[in-house]
Write a protein that holds these residues in place. Structure first.
Motif, PDB file in Angstrom:
ATOM      1  N   ALA A  33       0.836  -1.198   0.000  1.00 47.76           N
ATOM      2  CA  ALA A  33       0.000   0.000   0.000  1.00 47.76           C
ATOM      3  C   ALA A  33       0.873   1.250   0.000  1.00 47.76           C
ATOM      4  CB  ALA A  33      -0.909   0.006   1.231  1.00 47.76           C
ATOM      5  N   ARG A  34       0.344   2.307  -0.612  1.00 47.39           N
ATOM      6  CA  ARG A  34       1.162   3.504  -0.772  1.00 47.39           C
ATOM      7  C   ARG A  34       1.583   4.122   0.566  1.00 47.39           C
ATOM      8  NH1 ARG A  34       1.918   5.493  -5.255  1.00 47.39           N
ATOM      9  NH2 ARG A  34      -0.036   4.717  -6.096  1.00 47.39           N
ATOM     10  N   ASP A  35       0.748   4.024   1.585  1.00 48.13           N
ATOM     11  CA  ASP A  35       1.115   4.695   2.838  1.00 48.13           C
ATOM     12  C   ASP A  35       2.276   3.998   3.555  1.00 48.13           C
ATOM     13  OD1 ASP A  35      -0.245   2.510   3.700  1.00 48.13           O
ATOM     14  OD2 ASP A  35      -1.902   3.587   4.633  1.00 48.13           O
ATOM     15  N   PHE A  36       2.591   2.790   3.110  1.00 47.87           N
ATOM     16  CA  PHE A  36       3.801   2.120   3.609  1.00 47.87           C
ATOM     17  C   PHE A  36       5.022   3.010   3.354  1.00 47.87           C
ATOM     18  CE2 PHE A  36       7.546  -0.477   2.706  1.00 47.87           C
ATOM     19  CZ  PHE A  36       7.551  -1.450   3.697  1.00 47.87           C
ATOM     20  N   PHE A  37       4.997   3.712   2.218  1.00 50.56           N
ATOM     21  CA  PHE A  37       6.143   4.543   1.828  1.00 50.56           C
ATOM     22  C   PHE A  37       6.030   5.978   2.315  1.00 50.56           C
ATOM     23  CE2 PHE A  37       5.630   1.227  -1.427  1.00 50.56           C
ATOM     24  CZ  PHE A  37       6.843   0.587  -1.258  1.00 50.56           C
ATOM     25  N   ASP A  38       4.897   6.273   2.968  1.00 51.11           N
ATOM     26  CA  ASP A  38       4.670   7.633   3.449  1.00 51.11           C
ATOM     27  C   ASP A  38       5.303   7.803   4.831  1.00 51.11           C
ATOM     28  OD1 ASP A  38       3.804  10.189   3.657  1.00 51.11           O
ATOM     29  OD2 ASP A  38       1.685   9.747   3.304  1.00 51.11           O
ATOM     30  N   ARG A  39       6.564   7.398   4.936  1.00 50.96           N
ATOM     31  CA  ARG A  39       7.312   7.442   6.198  1.00 50.96           C
ATOM     32  C   ARG A  39       8.763   7.787   5.862  1.00 50.96           C
ATOM     33  NH1 ARG A  39       6.920   1.685   8.629  1.00 50.96           N
ATOM     34  NH2 ARG A  39       7.094   1.041   6.465  1.00 50.96           N
ATOM     35  N   PRO A  40       9.560   8.155   6.867  1.00 54.25           N
ATOM     36  CA  PRO A  40      10.973   8.450   6.597  1.00 54.25           C
ATOM     37  C   PRO A  40      11.671   7.252   5.956  1.00 54.25           C
ATOM     38  CG  PRO A  40      10.373   9.213   8.783  1.00 54.25           C
ATOM     39  CD  PRO A  40       9.189   8.450   8.258  1.00 54.25           C
ATOM     40  N   SER A  41      12.602   7.530   5.062  1.00 51.41           N
ATOM     41  CA  SER A  41      13.224   6.450   4.304  1.00 51.41           C
ATOM     42  C   SER A  41      14.000   5.479   5.194  1.00 51.41           C
ATOM     43  CB  SER A  41      14.145   7.029   3.225  1.00 51.41           C
ATOM     44  OG  SER A  41      14.990   8.024   3.758  1.00 51.41           O
ATOM     45  N   GLU A  42      14.590   5.976   6.286  1.00 53.07           N
ATOM     46  CA  GLU A  42      15.349   5.068   7.145  1.00 53.07           C
ATOM     47  C   GLU A  42      14.432   4.158   7.954  1.00 53.07           C
ATOM     48  OE1 GLU A  42      14.996   8.234   7.518  1.00 53.07           O
ATOM     49  OE2 GLU A  42      14.965   8.861   9.624  1.00 53.07           O
ATOM     50  N   VAL A  43      13.142   4.489   7.997  1.00 55.09           N
ATOM     51  CA  VAL A  43      12.158   3.618   8.643  1.00 55.09           C
ATOM     52  C   VAL A  43      11.599   2.619   7.634  1.00 55.09           C
ATOM     53  CG1 VAL A  43       9.934   3.562   9.833  1.00 55.09           C
ATOM     54  CG2 VAL A  43      11.559   5.408  10.312  1.00 55.09           C
ATOM     55  N   VAL A  44      11.393   3.087   6.413  1.00 57.41           N
ATOM     56  CA  VAL A  44      10.875   2.215   5.360  1.00 57.41           C
ATOM     57  C   VAL A  44      11.915   1.162   4.973  1.00 57.41           C
ATOM     58  CG1 VAL A  44      10.152   2.137   2.933  1.00 57.41           C
ATOM     59  CG2 VAL A  44       9.336   3.977   4.421  1.00 57.41           C
ATOM     60  N   ALA A  45      13.184   1.584   4.913  1.00 56.99           N
ATOM     61  CA  ALA A  45      14.235   0.723   4.361  1.00 56.99           C
ATOM     62  C   ALA A  45      14.275  -0.683   4.974  1.00 56.99           C
ATOM     63  CB  ALA A  45      15.589   1.421   4.473  1.00 56.99           C
ATOM     64  N   GLU A  49      18.992  -6.293   0.489  1.00 54.59           N
ATOM     65  CA  GLU A  49      19.881  -5.192   0.881  1.00 54.59           C
ATOM     66  C   GLU A  49      19.354  -3.874   0.334  1.00 54.59           C
ATOM     67  OE1 GLU A  49      23.808  -5.591  -0.682  1.00 54.59           O
ATOM     68  OE2 GLU A  49      24.523  -3.746   0.229  1.00 54.59           O
ATOM     69  N   VAL A  50      19.273  -2.858   1.188  1.00 52.25           N
ATOM     70  CA  VAL A  50      18.754  -1.544   0.796  1.00 52.25           C
ATOM     71  C   VAL A  50      19.552  -0.448   1.501  1.00 52.25           C
ATOM     72  CG1 VAL A  50      16.388  -2.393   0.428  1.00 52.25           C
ATOM     73  CG2 VAL A  50      17.074  -1.544   2.674  1.00 52.25           C
ATOM     74  N   GLU A  51      19.409   0.777   0.994  1.00 50.41           N
ATOM     75  CA  GLU A  51      20.031   1.936   1.644  1.00 50.41           C
ATOM     76  C   GLU A  51      19.057   3.100   1.650  1.00 50.41           C
ATOM     77  OE1 GLU A  51      24.805   1.452   0.581  1.00 50.41           O
ATOM     78  OE2 GLU A  51      23.607   2.997  -0.364  1.00 50.41           O
ATOM     79  N   ALA A  52      18.996   3.824   2.764  1.00 49.66           N
ATOM     80  CA  ALA A  52      18.110   4.983   2.873  1.00 49.66           C
ATOM     81  C   ALA A  52      18.866   6.267   2.557  1.00 49.66           C
ATOM     82  CB  ALA A  52      17.516   5.059   4.281  1.00 49.66           C
ATOM     83  N   TYR A  53      18.190   7.181   1.862  1.00 45.65           N
ATOM     84  CA  TYR A  53      18.747   8.507   1.591  1.00 45.65           C
ATOM     85  C   TYR A  53      17.734   9.562   1.980  1.00 45.65           C
ATOM     86  CZ  TYR A  53      22.648   6.387  -0.766  1.00 45.65           C
ATOM     87  OH  TYR A  53      23.779   5.666  -1.004  1.00 45.65           O
ATOM     88  N   ALA A  54      18.229  10.630   2.614  1.00 39.08           N
ATOM     89  CA  ALA A  54      17.367  11.740   2.990  1.00 39.08           C
ATOM     90  C   ALA A  54      17.584  12.869   1.996  1.00 39.08           C
ATOM     91  CB  ALA A  54      17.658  12.187   4.414  1.00 39.08           C
ATOM     92  N   GLY A  55      16.945  13.973   2.192  1.00 35.45           N
ATOM     93  CA  GLY A  55      17.051  15.075   1.234  1.00 35.45           C
ATOM     94  C   GLY A  55      18.001  16.153   1.695  1.00 35.45           C
ATOM     95  N   GLU A  67      20.619  -6.539   9.816  1.00 31.94           N
ATOM     96  CA  GLU A  67      21.779  -5.808  10.312  1.00 31.94           C
ATOM     97  C   GLU A  67      21.852  -4.451   9.621  1.00 31.94           C
ATOM     98  OE1 GLU A  67      24.746  -9.428  11.614  1.00 31.94           O
ATOM     99  OE2 GLU A  67      25.023  -8.561   9.630  1.00 31.94           O
ATOM    100  N   ALA A  68      22.557  -3.506  10.219  1.00 28.22           N
ATOM    101  CA  ALA A  68      22.684  -2.157   9.669  1.00 28.22           C
ATOM    102  C   ALA A  68      24.128  -1.705   9.739  1.00 28.22           C
ATOM    103  CB  ALA A  68      21.783  -1.182  10.434  1.00 28.22           C
ATOM    104  N   GLY A  69      24.520  -0.849   8.802  1.00 29.22           N
ATOM    105  CA  GLY A  69      25.880  -0.323   8.797  1.00 29.22           C
ATOM    106  C   GLY A  69      25.969   0.861   7.871  1.00 29.22           C
ATOM    107  N   PRO A  70      27.170   1.394   7.684  1.00 28.80           N
ATOM    108  CA  PRO A  70      27.354   2.564   6.815  1.00 28.80           C
ATOM    109  C   PRO A  70      27.048   2.239   5.357  1.00 28.80           C
ATOM    110  CG  PRO A  70      29.469   1.713   7.577  1.00 28.80           C
ATOM    111  CD  PRO A  70      28.416   0.980   8.321  1.00 28.80           C
ATOM    112  N   ARG A  71      26.708   3.263   4.592  1.00 29.87           N
ATOM    113  CA  ARG A  71      26.342   3.078   3.192  1.00 29.87           C
ATOM    114  C   ARG A  71      27.576   2.827   2.333  1.00 29.87           C
ATOM    115  NH1 ARG A  71      22.412   8.246   2.906  1.00 29.87           N
ATOM    116  NH2 ARG A  71      24.220   9.102   3.955  1.00 29.87           N
ATOM    117  N   VAL A  73      26.752   7.439   8.787  1.00 26.40           N
ATOM    118  CA  VAL A  73      25.340   7.181   9.041  1.00 26.40           C
ATOM    119  C   VAL A  73      25.001   5.728   8.699  1.00 26.40           C
ATOM    120  CG1 VAL A  73      22.996   7.912   8.497  1.00 26.40           C
ATOM    121  CG2 VAL A  73      24.853   9.572   8.453  1.00 26.40           C
ATOM    122  N   PRO A  74      24.508   4.955   9.654  1.00 23.74           N
ATOM    123  CA  PRO A  74      24.236   3.517   9.421  1.00 23.74           C
ATOM    124  C   PRO A  74      22.900   3.291   8.740  1.00 23.74           C
ATOM    125  CG  PRO A  74      23.772   4.036  11.700  1.00 23.74           C
ATOM    126  CD  PRO A  74      24.239   5.314  11.056  1.00 23.74           C
TER     127      PRO A  74
END
Length: 226
Positions: A5-17, A40-46, A190-194, A203-204
């Motif tokens: 659903a679209r609202d799944f993505f209506d959140r900060p990218s580091e939460v969605v990732a 494997e994914v990576e979050a980016y902010a603006g 697991e999480a780590g640097p990009r 930033v992990p």
DNA sequence: GCACCGATGTGCT
DNA sequence: GCACATCGGTGCC
């Protein structure tokens, strides 16, 4: 059938990732369907993230990042590769998650055909016995952001496609949809640097499924100086 | 496994 | 110009 659903993505990218791990990206073309379970994914902010394409405002290339959530942002890089992101947060807030790697769960023969590498230097004539290209291990088919795009035949024409619409050729299904869905309980994240990022390297915001062989090898940023 | 390096288009510090 | 959200080859351990 069911898509995310679209609202799944209506959140900060580091939460969605991290929530995207185990979800399935599928691309249906005239050649057939290839589907990949994300590992494997990576979050980016603006505006706050110097590593983000949208850090310096909107351009023709990154405009999709500024649009509504649930759409594909595809860009061309290093002169030969494509990478695909999912846009997060409402229109006007440019955030996205880069899809870095996955396990092919459908259409493997087609994915393998698309992943035939270009031979280094095709000598004009007279090379006696041409060595056939080595078979690509299954786990390498979509191991890395550019390989994932190649296996799924994603390029500029998929930029701006709605991943939440059943009418789209490119779409995202929730985790646990694939046959033999082996429970979220088994999935350790697991999480780590990009990867390959020179700015904000601390930033992990890279997330991956622990121990999964399709997760790309970590390459720290290397300067290109002579 | 690791290090280096070339290929190559595009959007800017 | 130059720096890239990269990959595949070669050479070496």
């Amino acid at each position: 059938m069911d898509l995310i659903a679209r609202d799944f993505f209506d959140r900060p990218s580091e939460v969605v990732a991290p929530d995207l791990l185990g979800c399935v990206l599928e691309h249906e073309t005239a050649d057939g369907l290839v589907a990949v379970e994300l590992t494997e994914v990576e979050a980016y902010a603006g505006e706050t993230d110097p590593a983000s394409h949208s850090y310096r405002g909107m351009t023709g290339r990154n405009a999709v990042m500024f649009g509504p959530p649930g759409y594909a942002y595809v860009y061309f890089t290093y002169g030969m590769h494509f990478c695909v992101n999912v846009v997060c947060m409402p229109a006007g807030i440019p955030r996205a998650v880069l899809l870095r790697a996955g396990r092919v769960i459908a259409g493997e023969p087609l994915a393998r055909r698309r992943r035939v590498p270009r031979r280094p230097e095709e000598s004009p004539e007279g090379r006696p016995a041409e060595r056939p290209p080595a078979a690509i291990p299954a786990r390498d088919l979509a191991r890395g952001p550019a390989r994932l795009c190649q296996a799924l035949a994603i390029d500029r024409t998929q930029n701006g496609v709605d991943l939440c619409s059943a009418a789209s050729e490119l779409r995202l299904r929730p985790a646990g949809t694939s046959a033999g869905a082996d429970a979220d309980a088994d999935r350790v994240i697991e999480a780590g640097p990009r990867v390959g990022v020179s700015a904000a390297a601390d930033v992990p915001w890279r997330f991956w499924v622990a121990g999964d062989p399709t997760v790309s090898v970590y390459r720290p940023y290397k300067s290109r100086a002579r």
